[in-house]
Design a protein around this motif. Structure first.
Motif, PDB file in Angstrom:
ATOM      1  N   UNK A  35     -23.727 -10.993  37.494  1.00  0.00           N
ATOM      2  CA  UNK A  35     -22.604 -11.451  36.480  1.00  0.00           C
ATOM      3  C   UNK A  35     -21.394 -11.113  36.663  1.00  0.00           C
ATOM      4  N   UNK A  36     -21.146  -9.794  35.789  1.00  0.00           N
ATOM      5  CA  UNK A  36     -20.015  -8.924  35.943  1.00  0.00           C
ATOM      6  C   UNK A  36     -18.907  -8.985  36.584  1.00  0.00           C
ATOM      7  N   UNK A  37     -19.569  -8.717  38.062  1.00  0.00           N
ATOM      8  CA  UNK A  37     -19.223  -8.533  39.400  1.00  0.00           C
ATOM      9  C   UNK A  37     -18.427 -10.492  39.644  1.00  0.00           C
ATOM     10  N   UNK A  38     -19.162 -10.717  39.617  1.00  0.00           N
ATOM     11  CA  UNK A  38     -18.713 -12.115  40.150  1.00  0.00           C
ATOM     12  C   UNK A  38     -17.373 -12.648  39.238  1.00  0.00           C
ATOM     13  N   UNK A  39     -17.566 -12.786  38.183  1.00  0.00           N
ATOM     14  CA  UNK A  39     -16.876 -12.801  37.195  1.00  0.00           C
ATOM     15  C   UNK A  39     -14.990 -12.682  36.823  1.00  0.00           C
ATOM     16  N   UNK A  40     -15.163 -11.306  37.020  1.00  0.00           N
ATOM     17  CA  UNK A  40     -13.857 -10.545  37.241  1.00  0.00           C
ATOM     18  C   UNK A  40     -13.585 -10.804  38.499  1.00  0.00           C
ATOM     19  N   UNK A  41     -14.290 -10.670  39.505  1.00  0.00           N
ATOM     20  CA  UNK A  41     -13.375 -11.204  40.855  1.00  0.00           C
ATOM     21  C   UNK A  41     -13.579 -12.658  41.230  1.00  0.00           C
ATOM     22  N   UNK A  42     -13.872 -13.450  40.071  1.00  0.00           N
ATOM     23  CA  UNK A  42     -12.807 -14.956  40.009  1.00  0.00           C
ATOM     24  C   UNK A  42     -12.096 -14.830  39.103  1.00  0.00           C
ATOM     25  N   UNK A  43     -11.878 -14.299  37.693  1.00  0.00           N
ATOM     26  CA  UNK A  43     -10.722 -13.658  36.965  1.00  0.00           C
ATOM     27  C   UNK A  43      -9.560 -12.947  37.783  1.00  0.00           C
ATOM     28  N   UNK A  44      -9.768 -12.255  38.552  1.00  0.00           N
ATOM     29  CA  UNK A  44      -7.985 -11.357  39.528  1.00  0.00           C
ATOM     30  C   UNK A  44      -7.788 -12.084  40.287  1.00  0.00           C
ATOM     31  N   UNK A  45      -8.520 -13.196  40.931  1.00  0.00           N
ATOM     32  CA  UNK A  45      -7.700 -14.093  41.915  1.00  0.00           C
ATOM     33  C   UNK A  45      -7.899 -15.387  40.938  1.00  0.00           C
ATOM     34  N   UNK A  46      -8.208 -15.600  40.438  1.00  0.00           N
ATOM     35  CA  UNK A  46      -7.603 -16.604  40.069  1.00  0.00           C
ATOM     36  C   UNK A  46      -5.687 -16.426  38.902  1.00  0.00           C
ATOM     37  N   UNK A  57     -13.683  -4.424  43.159  1.00  0.00           N
ATOM     38  CA  UNK A  57     -15.529  -3.085  42.964  1.00  0.00           C
ATOM     39  C   UNK A  57     -15.509  -3.040  41.325  1.00  0.00           C
ATOM     40  N   UNK A  58     -16.836  -3.136  40.474  1.00  0.00           N
ATOM     41  CA  UNK A  58     -16.671  -2.540  39.583  1.00  0.00           C
ATOM     42  C   UNK A  58     -17.333  -0.956  39.091  1.00  0.00           C
ATOM     43  N   UNK A 399     -10.972 -15.104  22.279  1.00  0.00           N
ATOM     44  CA  UNK A 399     -10.025 -13.606  21.901  1.00  0.00           C
ATOM     45  C   UNK A 399     -10.921 -12.681  23.208  1.00  0.00           C
ATOM     46  N   UNK A 400     -12.533 -13.479  23.349  1.00  0.00           N
ATOM     47  CA  UNK A 400     -13.183 -12.150  23.221  1.00  0.00           C
ATOM     48  C   UNK A 400     -12.290 -12.454  25.092  1.00  0.00           C
ATOM     49  N   UNK A 401     -12.641 -12.917  25.808  1.00  0.00           N
ATOM     50  CA  UNK A 401     -12.021 -13.927  27.442  1.00  0.00           C
ATOM     51  C   UNK A 401     -10.229 -13.092  27.179  1.00  0.00           C
ATOM     52  N   UNK A 402      -9.822 -12.834  26.328  1.00  0.00           N
ATOM     53  CA  UNK A 402      -7.915 -12.333  26.372  1.00  0.00           C
ATOM     54  C   UNK A 402      -8.181 -11.328  26.973  1.00  0.00           C
ATOM     55  N   UNK A 403      -9.188 -10.428  25.996  1.00  0.00           N
ATOM     56  CA  UNK A 403      -9.154  -8.997  25.562  1.00  0.00           C
ATOM     57  C   UNK A 403      -9.840  -8.324  27.361  1.00  0.00           C
ATOM     58  N   UNK A 404     -10.507  -9.254  28.091  1.00  0.00           N
ATOM     59  CA  UNK A 404     -11.195  -9.150  29.080  1.00  0.00           C
ATOM     60  C   UNK A 404      -9.894  -9.091  30.267  1.00  0.00           C
ATOM     61  N   UNK A 416     -19.310  -7.812  30.615  1.00  0.00           N
ATOM     62  CA  UNK A 416     -18.914  -9.158  30.062  1.00  0.00           C
ATOM     63  C   UNK A 416     -20.454  -9.341  29.313  1.00  0.00           C
ATOM     64  N   UNK A 417     -21.158  -9.638  30.564  1.00  0.00           N
ATOM     65  CA  UNK A 417     -22.210 -10.394  30.143  1.00  0.00           C
ATOM     66  C   UNK A 417     -22.880  -9.310  28.702  1.00  0.00           C
ATOM     67  N   UNK A 418     -22.988  -8.496  28.686  1.00  0.00           N
ATOM     68  CA  UNK A 418     -23.750  -8.044  27.769  1.00  0.00           C
ATOM     69  C   UNK A 418     -23.107  -8.673  25.992  1.00  0.00           C
ATOM     70  N   UNK A 419     -21.577  -8.816  26.091  1.00  0.00           N
ATOM     71  CA  UNK A 419     -20.776  -9.716  24.703  1.00  0.00           C
ATOM     72  C   UNK A 419     -21.162 -11.412  24.978  1.00  0.00           C
ATOM     73  N   UNK A 420     -21.427 -11.585  26.535  1.00  0.00           N
ATOM     74  CA  UNK A 420     -21.429 -13.321  26.178  1.00  0.00           C
ATOM     75  C   UNK A 420     -23.065 -13.447  25.568  1.00  0.00           C
ATOM     76  N   UNK A 421     -24.559 -12.315  26.224  1.00  0.00           N
ATOM     77  CA  UNK A 421     -25.184 -12.727  25.435  1.00  0.00           C
ATOM     78  C   UNK A 421     -25.312 -12.634  23.993  1.00  0.00           C
ATOM     79  N   UNK A 422     -24.797 -11.656  23.463  1.00  0.00           N
ATOM     80  CA  UNK A 422     -24.903 -11.372  22.082  1.00  0.00           C
ATOM     81  C   UNK A 422     -24.004 -12.626  21.566  1.00  0.00           C
TER      82      UNK A 422
END
Length: 446
Positions: A35-46, A57-58, A399-404, A416-422
């Motif tokens: 999930x972290x890899x897919x999310x950061x891949x999409x974020x960096x591309x967008x 690559x993480x 603010x969590x998404x902005x920090x990411x 991010x998967x840890x923080x989203x679960x919490x």
């Protein structure tokens, strides 16, 4: 038992405490790398952080890349040892004064050397005077790149950190791992030129520390690159001069204790004591008689280390210090040569963007404070209506998404998967109908 459990669950403190445990448990248990890899891949591309079609690559902390090795042998660095015995034979004095030291530096500069590392106590028996001080400062400043070693000790009453040291301190966010193994000091030794180091226009660097044998190098051929001064991590003499030579600042230094140190685009292995690996003998000796006769060999690096011993009062001390001073001057030259060695060209994958994990502390102190903030946050939610606390928790996602996003721009990432679960566990807890204060007394269980 069922009655007791029912009573406990109807107490607000117990219910919100269980909610806090659920949030902490979700953070510890839910870690999905995919999930972290897919999310950061999409974020960096967008967001345009990576190029079109570039893979993200993480790089986890445990999955470290191999260290680069020097492309060629380190350039030789010259050294001049002004030990007591040699000085007594040439100056009829065990410790040359500031005038004699200025003459030697001028000869080295005229001989073609452009970088100087001066390791000296700057202590003389006679009063040096303002003219001798100005002359020595002028000769040191004639070198385009120079650094002067500052001797220190650990005193019961710490002194103020010299401004020249605090300005080149490595930022705390650039350091990973414990720095307790580094040599430390909190007060500089006095010198004969000025009352405080800040009165001299030198580029100071931590050097010989009284209570730290690793900085003496009487027998070893290695010296640490880093030291702690009043808690701040500062470069030692060879690293300070290498930073001047490479044109990098303290912000360009990345330290991973026990693994590596990055100086701009160059990386070297680093142990827990702050020492790096040395490959071969790269020190070139300059004898004092040859220097006085202007017979000066020019080293490949055009960098010279001048090491002067502490004042000796007896012939026995003079003989004992001579060998130690020679070893220390050679060690300084070898370490500096390793720092100046050109790095091997790294294989760059143009189709991949590597993000390193954010190095947040993972110690007991961080765990305690995190637990305290979580309990304080849950206690604050307990005094809000259900609708408002759901809205408040929902807005925490922004603010969590902005920090990411900001970390991704700097080449870092969060799990991010840890923080989203919490965050999801906290939102579910806030949405549940929690017992009100005093509710257990109004509705007793028979």
């Amino acid at each position: 038992m069922h009655s007791l459990l029912h009573r406990l669950l109807r107490k607000p403190a117990v219910a919100w405490g269980l909610g806090a445990l659920a949030v902490a448990g979700a953070w510890c248990a839910c870690h999905c790398t995919a999930f972290d890899r897919a999310f950061h891949g999409t974020l960096c591309e967008v967001a345009g952080i990576c190029g079109e079609g570039q893979e993200v690559v993480l790089q986890e902390h445990a999955q470290t890349a191999p260290l680069p090795t020097p492309a060629k042998a380190a350039p030789a660095v010259a050294y001049l040892s002004l030990d007591a015995a040699t000085c007594f034979q040439n100056f009829s004095s065990m410790t040359p004064g500031p005038q004699e030291l200025s003459v030697l530096l001028d000869k080295l500069r005229r001989g073609g050397y452009t970088a100087l590392a001066l390791s000296a106590p700057l202590a003389w028996d006679e009063d040096s005077g303002a003219m001798a001080r100005e002359l020595l400062c002028h000769m040191v400043a004639q070198f385009p790149h120079h650094a002067v070693g500052l001797r220190g000790r650990t005193a019961a009453l710490a002194g103020a950190t010299p401004r020249a040291l605090s300005q080149c301190a490595i930022p705390a966010q650039n350091i990973q791992g414990a720095t307790t193994g580094l040599p430390s000091a909190n007060k500089p030794f006095p010198n004969a030129l000025a009352d405080t180091p800040d009165q001299l226009p030198f580029r100071w660097a931590a050097d010989w520390l009284e209570d730290e044998p690793t900085t003496h190098a009487s027998t070893a051929r290695n010296l640490p690159l880093l030291a702690r001064w009043n808690g701040a991590v500062v470069p030692t003499l060879p690293l300070r001069l290498a930073m001047e030579q490479r044109g990098v600042s303290a912000d360009d230094i990345q330290v991973e204790m026990g693994r590596q140190i990055r100086i701009g685009n160059a990386a070297l292995p680093l142990d827990m004591q702050g020492c790096t690996e040395l490959h071969g003998e790269c020190a070139q000796k300059i004898s004092l008689p040859d220097l006085l006769q202007d017979n000066i060999p020019l080293a490949e690096s055009k960098c010279v280390v001048v090491c002067q011993s502490a004042p000796a009062t007896t012939e026995e001390q003079m003989q004992a210090l001579s060998g130690a001073d020679e070893n220390r001057a050679r060690a300084l030259a070898c370490v500096l040569a390793e720092l100046l060695a050109p790095p091997a060209p790294a294989a760059v994958d143009a189709h991949a963007l590597t993000l390193r994990t954010y190095p947040y502390p993972r110690d007991l102190n961080t765990t305690v404070w995190s637990a305290y903030l979580l309990l304080a946050c849950m206690a604050g939610l307990a005094y809000m209506r259900r609708r408002w606390r759901c809205i408040a928790v929902a807005f925490l996602l922004l603010p969590l998404l902005y920090v990411v996003y900001r970390l991704a721009c700097g080449g870092l990432y969060l799990d991010l998967s840890r923080f989203l679960a919490a965050w999801a566990a906290m939102l579910i807890t806030a949405a549940l109908p929690m017992p009100k204060r005093g509710g257990a007394d109004k509705n007793p269980v028979p």
